[in-house]
Write a protein that holds these residues in place. Structure first.
Motif, mmCIF file in Angstrom:
data_model
loop_
_atom_site.group_PDB
_atom_site.id
_atom_site.type_symbol
_atom_site.label_atom_id
_atom_site.label_comp_id
_atom_site.label_asym_id
_atom_site.label_seq_id
_atom_site.Cartn_x
_atom_site.Cartn_y
_atom_site.Cartn_z
ATOM 1 N N GLY A 144 25.181 42.842 41.273
ATOM 2 C CA GLY A 144 25.595 43.370 42.532
ATOM 3 C C GLY A 144 25.304 42.539 43.571
ATOM 4 O O GLY A 144 25.930 42.179 44.495
ATOM 5 N N GLY A 145 23.815 42.305 43.573
ATOM 6 C CA GLY A 145 23.418 41.422 44.841
ATOM 7 C C GLY A 145 23.960 40.089 44.991
ATOM 8 O O GLY A 145 24.270 39.507 45.906
ATOM 9 N N TRP A 146 24.201 39.548 43.597
ATOM 10 C CA TRP A 146 24.758 38.045 43.521
ATOM 11 C C TRP A 146 26.298 38.293 44.332
ATOM 12 O O TRP A 146 26.441 37.350 44.801
ATOM 13 C CB TRP A 146 24.949 37.802 42.027
ATOM 14 N N ALA A 161 22.270 28.873 43.919
ATOM 15 C CA ALA A 161 21.379 29.346 44.898
ATOM 16 C C ALA A 161 21.579 30.648 45.426
ATOM 17 O O ALA A 161 20.538 31.398 45.528
ATOM 18 C CB ALA A 161 21.446 28.524 46.283
ATOM 19 N N ASP A 162 22.912 31.235 45.303
ATOM 20 C CA ASP A 162 23.127 32.711 45.575
ATOM 21 C C ASP A 162 22.510 33.571 44.509
ATOM 22 O O ASP A 162 21.911 34.662 44.879
ATOM 23 C CB ASP A 162 24.459 32.828 45.933
ATOM 24 N N LEU A 163 22.663 33.359 43.267
ATOM 25 C CA LEU A 163 22.131 33.847 42.041
ATOM 26 C C LEU A 163 20.620 33.735 41.880
ATOM 27 O O LEU A 163 20.019 34.861 41.811
ATOM 28 C CB LEU A 163 22.589 33.021 40.986
ATOM 29 N N GLU A 164 20.050 32.845 42.539
ATOM 30 C CA GLU A 164 18.505 32.723 42.601
ATOM 31 C C GLU A 164 18.088 33.860 43.353
ATOM 32 O O GLU A 164 16.942 34.366 43.250
ATOM 33 C CB GLU A 164 18.171 31.206 42.695
ATOM 34 N N ALA A 165 18.701 33.655 44.662
ATOM 35 C CA ALA A 165 17.989 34.708 45.871
ATOM 36 C C ALA A 165 18.381 36.123 45.185
ATOM 37 O O ALA A 165 17.403 36.888 45.530
ATOM 38 C CB ALA A 165 18.797 34.544 46.959
ATOM 39 N N ALA A 166 19.599 36.554 44.606
ATOM 40 C CA ALA A 166 19.659 37.720 44.259
ATOM 41 C C ALA A 166 18.707 38.056 43.228
ATOM 42 O O ALA A 166 18.254 39.373 43.076
ATOM 43 C CB ALA A 166 21.237 37.887 43.707
ATOM 44 N N ALA A 180 29.403 30.910 34.440
ATOM 45 C CA ALA A 180 28.829 32.043 33.604
ATOM 46 C C ALA A 180 27.298 32.188 33.685
ATOM 47 O O ALA A 180 26.797 31.109 33.356
ATOM 48 C CB ALA A 180 29.453 32.019 32.065
ATOM 49 N N PHE A 181 26.852 33.653 33.836
ATOM 50 C CA PHE A 181 25.428 33.727 34.068
ATOM 51 C C PHE A 181 25.096 34.510 32.760
ATOM 52 O O PHE A 181 25.800 35.582 32.441
ATOM 53 C CB PHE A 181 25.267 34.535 35.207
ATOM 54 N N VAL A 182 24.537 33.852 31.829
ATOM 55 C CA VAL A 182 24.108 34.359 30.424
ATOM 56 C C VAL A 182 22.662 34.374 30.170
ATOM 57 O O VAL A 182 22.037 33.526 30.782
ATOM 58 C CB VAL A 182 24.941 33.514 29.606
ATOM 59 N N HIS A 183 22.407 35.124 29.114
ATOM 60 C CA HIS A 183 20.978 34.876 28.784
ATOM 61 C C HIS A 183 20.798 34.636 26.964
ATOM 62 O O HIS A 183 21.827 34.847 26.383
ATOM 63 C CB HIS A 183 20.429 36.366 28.978
ATOM 64 N N GLU A 184 19.817 33.907 27.043
ATOM 65 C CA GLU A 184 19.663 33.409 25.568
ATOM 66 C C GLU A 184 18.304 33.987 24.886
ATOM 67 O O GLU A 184 17.423 33.657 25.421
ATOM 68 C CB GLU A 184 19.440 31.781 25.605
ATOM 69 N N VAL A 185 18.492 34.546 23.929
ATOM 70 C CA VAL A 185 17.234 35.304 23.099
ATOM 71 C C VAL A 185 16.268 34.168 22.801
ATOM 72 O O VAL A 185 16.882 33.165 21.950
ATOM 73 C CB VAL A 185 17.682 36.087 22.099
ATOM 74 N N GLU A 186 15.149 34.328 22.964
ATOM 75 C CA GLU A 186 14.149 33.350 22.677
ATOM 76 C C GLU A 186 14.093 33.166 21.109
ATOM 77 O O GLU A 186 14.060 34.091 20.222
ATOM 78 C CB GLU A 186 12.774 33.650 22.872
ATOM 79 N N LEU A 214 17.938 29.432 35.329
ATOM 80 C CA LEU A 214 17.494 30.273 36.265
ATOM 81 C C LEU A 214 16.085 30.705 36.097
ATOM 82 O O LEU A 214 15.355 30.398 36.785
ATOM 83 C CB LEU A 214 18.231 31.274 36.383
ATOM 84 N N VAL A 215 15.837 31.205 34.917
ATOM 85 C CA VAL A 215 14.528 31.466 34.492
ATOM 86 C C VAL A 215 14.116 31.121 33.033
ATOM 87 O O VAL A 215 14.958 31.319 32.329
ATOM 88 C CB VAL A 215 14.380 33.189 34.410
ATOM 89 N N GLU A 216 13.080 30.428 32.871
ATOM 90 C CA GLU A 216 12.960 29.621 31.705
ATOM 91 C C GLU A 216 12.447 30.701 30.640
ATOM 92 O O GLU A 216 12.849 30.776 29.348
ATOM 93 C CB GLU A 216 11.756 28.551 31.673
#
Length: 321
Positions: free
Chosen positions: A108-110, A286-291, A146-152, A167-169
């Motif tokens: 939403g914020g992004w 940058a927008d995603l990081e701030a959000a 695409a903004f995605v997550h990768e399971v460790e 974005l986040v390690e």
């Protein structure tokens, strides 16, 4: 029955996910409907294309042969659709931004930041539980980013040619439980505190079950597991019938406690992946990081976790211990 492109897409989705349930979610249809469609395709061809096993669906030798010819056709059709839409967008004179994402509290914020910074750009959003499905759409030219997550421990296979930024390690996964759970009164929960609880896991999320199972095995635990989507999980958690992993950016709720696990054994990596030559990549990131930073600061438990771990995300947030 004549085979159509939608039938070929279904076959490719089943092969890619290895599961009728996951493929149905990817295609936006019910599992019974997909099962019926597969049966009709196989009847039309006169042979089984997939063997049904306890671990999922695997292509038969004939299935592999059909898939080898189906994939290029599906990819060409996807490219045709993407190129046509891009041409239509250019002719209308209105720039378009096509975003894909796995579910996140940050979206939403992004989107608000993107709309503020790019007021003349039309933005579309495609949310999917499968990061792999989103990356395939990106590779086919149907998405810009695409903004995605990768399971460790279970790396995503990012198609060649795509650009990616971290974005986040390592984002820790917290645990959602009922407010009256015995462990809810603690600021940090031990994994053993949850050994007798039913865990709700969504098996359609790429790597989710594998990641949780790895943590169970390392701790020598074998708790009962319920398999279902996380929307259903919420009602079960509130009633004290289950616990479940959740994003640390999840906001506080009166009927639910969200707590970090000791040692943060569950984690994901957050990635922003974009198509080659995407000129807005820097601004979108940058927008995603701030959000993301805003969402983290609004979640008290995560904010405290970031402070304890001296996270670089706190830079410029104004947060103090």
């Amino acid at each position: 029955m004549e085979l159509e492109v939608r039938h070929l897409r279904a076959l490719c989705a089943i092969a890619d996910t290895g599961s009728l349930h996951k493929a149905a979610r990817t295609l936006g249809m019910s599992q019974p409907s997909l099962t019926t469609q597969l049966r009709r395709i196989e009847n039309a061809l006169g042979a089984e294309l997939f063997s049904r096993e306890r671990t999922g669906c695997r292509p038969t030798p004939l299935g592999r042969a059909v898939l080898s010819r189906a994939r290029p056709l599906v990819e060409q059709m996807n490219a045709l659709v993407a190129d046509t839409r891009a041409a239509a967008s250019r002719s209308s004179g209105s720039p378009q931004l096509r975003i894909g994402a796995t579910a996140s509290r940050v979206l939403g914020g992004w989107l608000r930041r993107l709309r503020t910074r790019l007021p003349e750009t039309g933005t579309s959003l495609h949310v999917d539980v499968s990061a792999r499905a989103l990356l395939r759409l990106l590779s086919a030219g149907q998405l810009d980013v695409a903004f995605v997550h990768e399971v460790e421990g279970f790396a995503l296979r990012v198609p060649p040619g795509l650009d990616q930024r971290v974005l986040v390690e390592r984002e820790p996964q917290f645990i959602a439980m009922s407010r009256d759970h015995p462990a809810a009164g603690r600021s940090v929960v031990e994994l053993t505190d949850l050994a007798a609880d039913r865990w709700m896991i969504d098996p359609t999320v790429d790597g989710e079950w594998d990641g949780v199972q790895r943590v169970f095995d390392a701790a020598g635990l074998d708790p009962p597991v319920l398999r279902g989507d996380y929307h259903t999980a919420t009602s079960l958690i509130v009633m004290g019938e289950a616990v479940a992993p959740c994003q640390p950016t999840s906001g506080p709720r009166e009927d639910m406690a969200i707590r970090p696990l000791r040692g943060d054994p569950l984690a994901v990596r957050l990635l922003l992946v974009s198509r080659p030559g995407f000129t807005e990549a820097e601004g979108v990131y940058a927008d995603l990081e701030a959000a993301y930073r805003d969402a983290a600061m609004r979640a008290p438990g995560y904010r405290q976790w970031l402070l304890r771990n001296e996270s670089p995300l706190l830079a410029g947030s104004g947060a103090v211990a």
